[in-house]
Scaffold this active site. Structure first.
Site, PDB file in Angstrom:
ATOM      1  CG  HIS A   1      21.437  -9.021  -4.274  1.00 46.65           C
ATOM      2  ND1 HIS A   1      21.718  -7.760  -4.247  1.00 46.65           N
ATOM      3  CD2 HIS A   1      21.528  -9.399  -5.761  1.00 46.65           C
ATOM      4  CE1 HIS A   1      22.053  -7.249  -5.074  1.00 46.65           C
ATOM      5  NE2 HIS A   1      21.888  -8.135  -6.209  1.00 46.65           N
TER       6      HIS A   1
ATOM      7  CE  LYS B   1      16.779   0.612 -17.488  1.00 44.40           C
ATOM      8  NZ  LYS B   1      18.150   0.434 -17.276  1.00 44.40           N
TER       9      LYS B   1
ATOM     10  CG  HIS C   1      16.963   7.909 -18.708  1.00 51.79           C
ATOM     11  ND1 HIS C   1      16.734   9.296 -17.979  1.00 51.79           N
ATOM     12  CD2 HIS C   1      17.857   7.491 -17.976  1.00 51.79           C
ATOM     13  CE1 HIS C   1      17.434   9.289 -16.894  1.00 51.79           C
ATOM     14  NE2 HIS C   1      18.046   8.122 -16.753  1.00 51.79           N
TER      15      HIS C   1
ATOM     16  CB  CYS D   1      21.314  -7.417   0.462  1.00 47.13           C
ATOM     17  SG  CYS D   1      21.009  -6.733  -0.882  1.00 47.13           S
TER      18      CYS D   1
ATOM     19  CB  CYS E   1      25.065  -4.605  -3.883  1.00 42.66           C
ATOM     20  SG  CYS E   1      23.272  -4.789  -3.135  1.00 42.66           S
TER      21      CYS E   1
ATOM     22  CB  CYS F   1      25.345  -6.767  -0.240  1.00 46.31           C
ATOM     23  SG  CYS F   1      24.372  -7.846  -1.451  1.00 46.31           S
TER      24      CYS F   1
ATOM     25  CE  LYS G   1      15.383   8.306  -8.224  1.00 41.61           C
ATOM     26  NZ  LYS G   1      15.902   7.076  -8.630  1.00 41.61           N
TER      27      LYS G   1
ATOM     28  CG  HIS H   1      20.673  10.594 -19.718  1.00 37.49           C
ATOM     29  ND1 HIS H   1      20.425   9.192 -20.127  1.00 37.49           N
ATOM     30  CD2 HIS H   1      21.510  10.222 -18.418  1.00 37.49           C
ATOM     31  CE1 HIS H   1      21.115   8.316 -19.072  1.00 37.49           C
ATOM     32  NE2 HIS H   1      21.554   9.078 -18.245  1.00 37.49           N
TER      33      HIS H   1
HETATM   34  N1  MSP Z   1      28.566   9.285 -14.725  1.00 38.74           N
HETATM   35  C1  MSP Z   1      27.934   9.841 -13.574  1.00 38.74           C
HETATM   36  C2  MSP Z   1      28.502  11.509 -14.014  1.00 38.74           C
HETATM   37  C3  MSP Z   1      29.821  11.467 -14.009  1.00 38.74           C
HETATM   38  S1  MSP Z   1      30.127  13.281 -14.216  1.00 38.74           S
HETATM   39  C4  MSP Z   1      31.647  13.246 -14.207  1.00 38.74           C
HETATM   40  C5  MSP Z   1      26.513   9.887 -13.653  1.00 38.74           C
HETATM   41  N2  MSP Z   1      25.603   9.296 -14.773  1.00 38.74           N
HETATM   42  S2  MSP Z   1      24.191   9.232 -14.861  1.00 38.74           S
HETATM   43  O1  MSP Z   1      24.092   8.497 -16.182  1.00 38.74           O
HETATM   44  O2  MSP Z   1      23.869   8.640 -13.704  1.00 38.74           O
HETATM   45  O3  MSP Z   1      23.595  10.509 -14.990  1.00 38.74           O
HETATM   46  C6  MSP Z   1      23.925  11.598 -15.993  1.00 38.74           C
HETATM   47  C7  MSP Z   1      23.227  12.870 -15.749  1.00 38.74           C
HETATM   48  O4  MSP Z   1      21.987  12.845 -15.915  1.00 38.74           O
HETATM   49  C8  MSP Z   1      23.636  13.320 -14.298  1.00 38.74           C
HETATM   50  O5  MSP Z   1      23.680  15.040 -14.643  1.00 38.74           O
HETATM   51  C9  MSP Z   1      22.395  13.190 -13.528  1.00 38.74           C
HETATM   52  O6  MSP Z   1      21.966  14.013 -12.506  1.00 38.74           O
HETATM   53  C10 MSP Z   1      21.335  13.392 -14.921  1.00 38.74           C
HETATM   54  N3  MSP Z   1      20.067  12.566 -14.471  1.00 38.74           N
HETATM   55  C11 MSP Z   1      19.849  11.391 -14.394  1.00 38.74           C
HETATM   56  N4  MSP Z   1      18.437  11.278 -14.332  1.00 38.74           N
HETATM   57  C12 MSP Z   1      17.850  12.209 -14.256  1.00 38.74           C
HETATM   58  C13 MSP Z   1      16.436  12.784 -14.240  1.00 38.74           C
HETATM   59  N5  MSP Z   1      15.450  11.948 -13.990  1.00 38.74           N
HETATM   60  N6  MSP Z   1      16.271  13.894 -14.263  1.00 38.74           N
HETATM   61  C14 MSP Z   1      17.316  14.958 -15.016  1.00 38.74           C
HETATM   62  N7  MSP Z   1      18.512  14.708 -14.742  1.00 38.74           N
HETATM   63  C15 MSP Z   1      18.780  13.335 -14.558  1.00 38.74           C
HETATM   64  O7  MSP Z   1      26.013  10.239 -12.746  1.00 38.74           O
END
Ligand code: MSP
Length: 469
Positions: free
Chosen positions: A146, A296, A18, A143, A127, A124, A293, A21
């Site tokens: 759930h 979904k 998304h 919870c 969860c 839970c 934020k 990322h």
């Molecule tokens: N799997 C762990 C990271 C392990 S690193 C050893 C994780 N994954 S994640 O998919 O939730 O997030 C991956 C990266 O995307 C993280 O750096 C996270 O902060 C970043 N982001 C997720 N959502 C975000 C936004 N809305 N905006 C900017 N970055 C965000 O955490």
């Protein structure tokens, strides 16, 4: 020469990439380009975090074998990273057998700092997670997701003795041996560190099946964070290979939400392994959508492919590297995105079109790039203030537009062609100097501009760089 090493967080692959990322990749890529520009050899790691219950359940829901599911999603992330114009040198997947074996070896090497203990708390079943007593009481024992009562559960886990390292971690962070940017996040973390307990680093297998088995105890699998954090060194070959020509990392790019894992657990692991700490942790802010934020359940998740499809890659990188802050949260709206596109077209697109047209008319031939030092730019880049560094380049672009307006080379050409030539050549030289740094942010576009103004005959592009909508 020791290679520099930049890392990105490895996302969970329980869904599609998304917009959020994208930030890790764009920042790490810009930094890599800058370090290469400064003459360094740089490796950039990216990867996917493929274990844990969420992924296991999602695959089950879709009725596909878990490994097939993560294979498909890892490929989507690789495509996504490429679509952002980001060039990584190493890609790590946590279900890769090399990674799994190396993780187990890492666990063994940390065994002096690992102990088994049982934990009793409110749990839970929906969860699959423990909640604190406080949360339990606030939710009246039920919870909210759930609608099921929490149960008292006792579980045996392995723990990493963070207390063995706490003082050293604090000293390293306070002295900037491990430098955290921005400073307010460093302070935030140091506060958190005070009460940081030992961390549970395993789960009973009956609860989490999809994970790396704990060596010597088949009833437990590693907690996903131990497995995930190890990626930064397993991809370099640790512990099978000597990694001292590349480790420690120069900069580890992470989102603000996962800074505490990278500033707490990860340094503890490195200390336990007698490996040096990375030099820098860069914690970026979050991308919000219309001030909210992305989630979904709110239904406001923006698909990055949709943004990329609108005007292509350059406007995407322009927006997220110049109009999004490197360290603060930044908002995306389609209105802002269109305004940013128009700015790109009016400032840079027009400049290129106008200047190339004037050069053609006055038979100006291509110029060589002159390297001019830019201390303000370097200082911003070194502080990881990429958006402000980008602003400096943009000031330069606006300045060139103004110079064309005030110096009026088309009018001068009628009276004094030699002077007009001089004016135009200086404009081209200055644009090429700016463009040389613009390549760190907008590589494709900068390449095109370079080709136009270094070609033996300067010719304006047949279609403007950023056509009007
Ligand atoms: N799997 C762990 C990271 C392990 S690193 C050893 C994780 N994954 S994640 O998919 O939730 O997030 C991956 C990266 O995307 C993280 O750096 C996270 O902060 C970043 N982001 C997720 N959502 C975000 C936004 N809305 N905006 C900017 N970055 C965000 O955490």
């Amino acid at each position: 020469m020791k290679e520099s090493y930049i890392t990105t967080a490895i996302p969970y692959v329980n869904g599609n990439p998304h917009l959020g990322h994208a930030m890790d990749y764009l920042l790490a890529d810009t930094l890599r380009r800058y370090m290469m520009y400064c003459g360094k050899k740089v490796r950039l790691q990216a990867g996917t975090d493929e274990h844990g219950n969420k992924i296991f359940k999602k695959a089950a829901e879709l009725g596909i074998p878990t490994q097939d599911f993560v294979d498909q999603n890892a490929a989507k992330f690789q495509d996504f990273i490429h679509s952002l114009g980001v060039e990584y040198t190493d890609f790590v997947r946590t279900t890769n057998p090399d990674h799994e074996n190396r993780c187990q070896e890492i666990w063994k090497r940390l065994s002096d700092h690992i102990y088994k203990d049982s934990y009793e708390g409110w749990y839970c079943e929906g969860c699959e997670n423990f909640v604190t007593d406080k949360e339990h009481d606030e939710n009246d024992g039920i919870c909210p997701d759930h609608k099921k009562p929490y149960i008292k559960l006792s579980e045996e886990n392995y723990y990493l003795r963070i207390s063995d390292f706490k003082d050293r971690i604090r000293t390293a962070i306070e002295s900037d041996e491990l430098k955290i940017t921005p400073t307010f996040r460093k302070k935030e973390f140091l506060n958190l560190l005070k009460d940081m307990p030992d961390v549970s680093i395993s789960r009973p297998k009956e609860q989490v099946e999809w994970g790396i088995p704990v060596p010597g105890d088949e009833s437990q699998v590693m907690y996903v964070w131990i497995d995930a954090l190890a990626n930064y060194i397993t991809i370099l070959g640790y512990p099978d290979e000597d990694i001292s020509d590349i480790w420690p990392a120069d900069t580890q790019v992470v989102g603000k939400d996962i800074l505490r894992f990278h500033a707490g657990i990860w340094p503890a692991m490195l200390m336990g392994l007698d490996l040096p700490l990375s030099h820098n942790l860069l914690a970026h802010g979050f991308i919000t959508v219309n001030g909210e934020k992305m989630s979904k359940s709110i239904g406001n998740v923006v698909d990055p492919q949709e943004i990329l499809a609108k005007h292509g890659l350059t406007p995407f990188r322009y927006y997220f590297l110049r109009h999004a802050s490197t360290t603060e949260d930044s908002d995306f709206t389609w209105d802002k995105y269109e305004a940013s596109y128009n700015e790109l077209a009016n400032d840079l697109g027009n400049l290129v079109q106008r200047l190339a047209t004037l050069c053609k008319k006055n038979a100006i031939t291509g110029r060589k790039i002159t390297k001019v030092a830019n201390a303000d730019f370097d200082s911003r880049m070194q502080k990881y203030e990429f958006n402000f560094a980008f602003d400096i380049l943009w000031d330069g672009i606006s300045e060139l537009n103004k110079r064309i307006d005030t110096e009026k080379p088309w009018a001068v050409a009628k009276e004094d062609p030699a002077k007009a030539k001089d004016i135009l050549e200086k404009l081209v030289d200055d644009l090429l100097t700016i463009n040389d740094r613009l390549a760190l942010f907008l590589p494709d576009c900068a390449k095109q501009i370079e080709e136009i103004f270094t070609a033996s005959e300067i010719t304006p592009p047949a279609t403007p760089l950023f056509p009007k909508n």
